[in-house]
Design a protein around this motif. Structure first.
Motif, PDB file in Angstrom:
ATOM      1  N   ARG A  55       0.851  -1.204   0.000  1.00  0.00           N
ATOM      2  CA  ARG A  55       0.000   0.000   0.000  1.00  0.00           C
ATOM      3  C   ARG A  55       0.888   1.257   0.000  1.00  0.00           C
ATOM      4  NH1 ARG A  55      -4.911  -1.069   4.314  1.00  0.00           N
ATOM      5  NH2 ARG A  55      -5.750  -2.944   3.314  1.00  0.00           N
ATOM      6  N   VAL A  56       0.598   2.129  -0.960  1.00  0.00           N
ATOM      7  CA  VAL A  56       1.377   3.386  -1.073  1.00  0.00           C
ATOM      8  C   VAL A  56       0.420   4.567  -1.245  1.00  0.00           C
ATOM      9  CG1 VAL A  56       3.339   2.175  -2.074  1.00  0.00           C
ATOM     10  CG2 VAL A  56       1.592   3.074  -3.582  1.00  0.00           C
ATOM     11  N   THR A  57       0.880   5.740  -0.945  1.00  0.00           N
ATOM     12  CA  THR A  57       0.078   6.971  -1.126  1.00  0.00           C
ATOM     13  C   THR A  57       0.418   7.571  -2.471  1.00  0.00           C
ATOM     14  OG1 THR A  57       0.077   7.394   1.248  1.00  0.00           O
ATOM     15  CG2 THR A  57      -0.448   9.244  -0.201  1.00  0.00           C
ATOM     16  N   PRO A  58      -0.579   7.666  -3.377  1.00  0.00           N
ATOM     17  CA  PRO A  58      -0.280   8.207  -4.693  1.00  0.00           C
ATOM     18  C   PRO A  58       0.074   9.703  -4.596  1.00  0.00           C
ATOM     19  CG  PRO A  58      -2.644   7.861  -4.441  1.00  0.00           C
ATOM     20  CD  PRO A  58      -2.018   7.309  -3.228  1.00  0.00           C
ATOM     21  N   THR A  59       0.680  10.150  -5.615  1.00  0.00           N
ATOM     22  CA  THR A  59       1.119  11.550  -5.636  1.00  0.00           C
ATOM     23  C   THR A  59      -0.043  12.518  -5.768  1.00  0.00           C
ATOM     24  OG1 THR A  59       1.429  11.389  -8.041  1.00  0.00           O
ATOM     25  CG2 THR A  59       3.338  10.935  -6.648  1.00  0.00           C
ATOM     26  N   ASP A  60      -1.154  12.028  -6.336  1.00  0.00           N
ATOM     27  CA  ASP A  60      -2.315  12.906  -6.484  1.00  0.00           C
ATOM     28  C   ASP A  60      -3.342  12.678  -5.401  1.00  0.00           C
ATOM     29  OD1 ASP A  60      -3.002  10.386  -7.240  1.00  0.00           O
ATOM     30  OD2 ASP A  60      -4.045  10.978  -9.087  1.00  0.00           O
TER      31      ASP A  60
END
Length: 294
Positions: free
Chosen positions: A215-220
């Motif tokens: 799980r990652v936090t997208p740039t947008d």
């Protein structure tokens, strides 16, 4: 009965008899110092028994040759002489001549025997202790009771037996070891194969897949989604196939080594011993008689 020269019958007679050669010895009248001739040869029968001495009455090779039955000969190696028992030079000259080319047949032997047989006693052989009648000749008129079909030298031992009185022989025997070999089975070597089992281990590198959820936090993140972009639905599933490797073990036969079976012969010397006997000569004299050993 065939007769042979000693050399023709046994070319190695010197080794067989291992003694002095009788050939060349002078022949003398018994009891006299009268030389009759010289032994030039010996005639033997089929079994090798001495039957006649061939006596050369003359000088060198030009003399007349006659036959002397072995029973009428006394051999004295001490003086290198052969004594003709009961015979004079004249009687020897009356004997029929021995011809080497024509050989010896029954009729010729009968002529020879006629000189040695007693003209008086027709039933027995001549007494070797008495000299022959000096008047005896080939034409004695004596007719023996023998014929060519039945005659045997044993019928007249006085003529054909070796003179035991003057020529006694004592044989000394000894034992000896005779070494022979025999082949026998000493054992047996059995070479075979057997199957043994053991647990073998082998390392196999395997690959296995696993799912990693990140799980990652997208740039947008935080931006507003466009109208209609957000579609909220239940039951949406993402499927990922997972693979892994497992060992696949099989066996195969291979040649490990080769065994060659052969035989070799080794030689060794084996020593054996045994007790052997030997006869020795004991000479016991009485009266202080001189004894000469040769």
């Amino acid at each position: 009965m065939a007769l042979y020269k000693l050399q023709d019958f046994d070319p190695n007679y010197h080794d067989t008899f291992q003694g002095d050669d009788i050939k060349g010895l002078g022949v003398y009248a018994e009891g006299r110092d009268e030389k009759i001739g010289t032994v030039s040869d010996v005639l033997v029968d089929d079994e090798g028994h001495f039957r006649y001495l061939v006596v050369d009455l003359g000088f060198w090779i030009f003399g007349k040759k006659v036959l002397l039955p072995i029973g009428r000969a006394r051999i004295d190696y001490n003086v290198d002489r052969v004594y003709a028992i009961g015979m004079t030079r004249q009687q020897a000259e009356d004997l029929p001549e021995f011809n080497e080319r024509s050989g010896v047949d029954y009729d010729y032997e009968e002529r020879v025997r006629g000189v040695y047989r007693s003209p008086v006693d027709t039933t027995s052989a001549v007494d070797t202790s008495q000299p022959l009648d000096a008047s005896a000749s080939l034409d004695t008129g004596y007719q023996p009771n023998y014929n060519r079909d039945t005659y045997n030298y044993s019928h007249e031992p006085a003529l054909y037996n070796i003179n035991e009185r003057d020529n006694q022989t004592l044989k000394l025997y000894e034992e000896r070891l005779i070494a022979n070999k025999k082949r026998q089975k000493a054992g047996e070597v059995a070479i075979g194969k057997r199957v043994e089992t053991e647990t073998a281990r082998v390392e196999v590198p395997l690959e296995r897949e696993r799912v990693v959820i990140e799980r990652v936090t997208p740039t947008d993140a935080g931006h507003r989604a466009a109208p209609g972009e957000a579609n909220f639905r239940e039951g949406e599933v993402a499927r990922v196939e997972i693979y892994e490797e497992t060992p696949d073990i099989r066996k195969e036969a291979v040649v490990r080594e080769e065994v060659r079976v052969t035989k070799v012969v080794e030689q060794e010397t084996s020593e054996a011993q045994a007790t052997v006997r030997r006869e020795e000569l004991d000479v016991d004299t009485t009266g202080g008689l001189p004894i000469e050993e040769r």
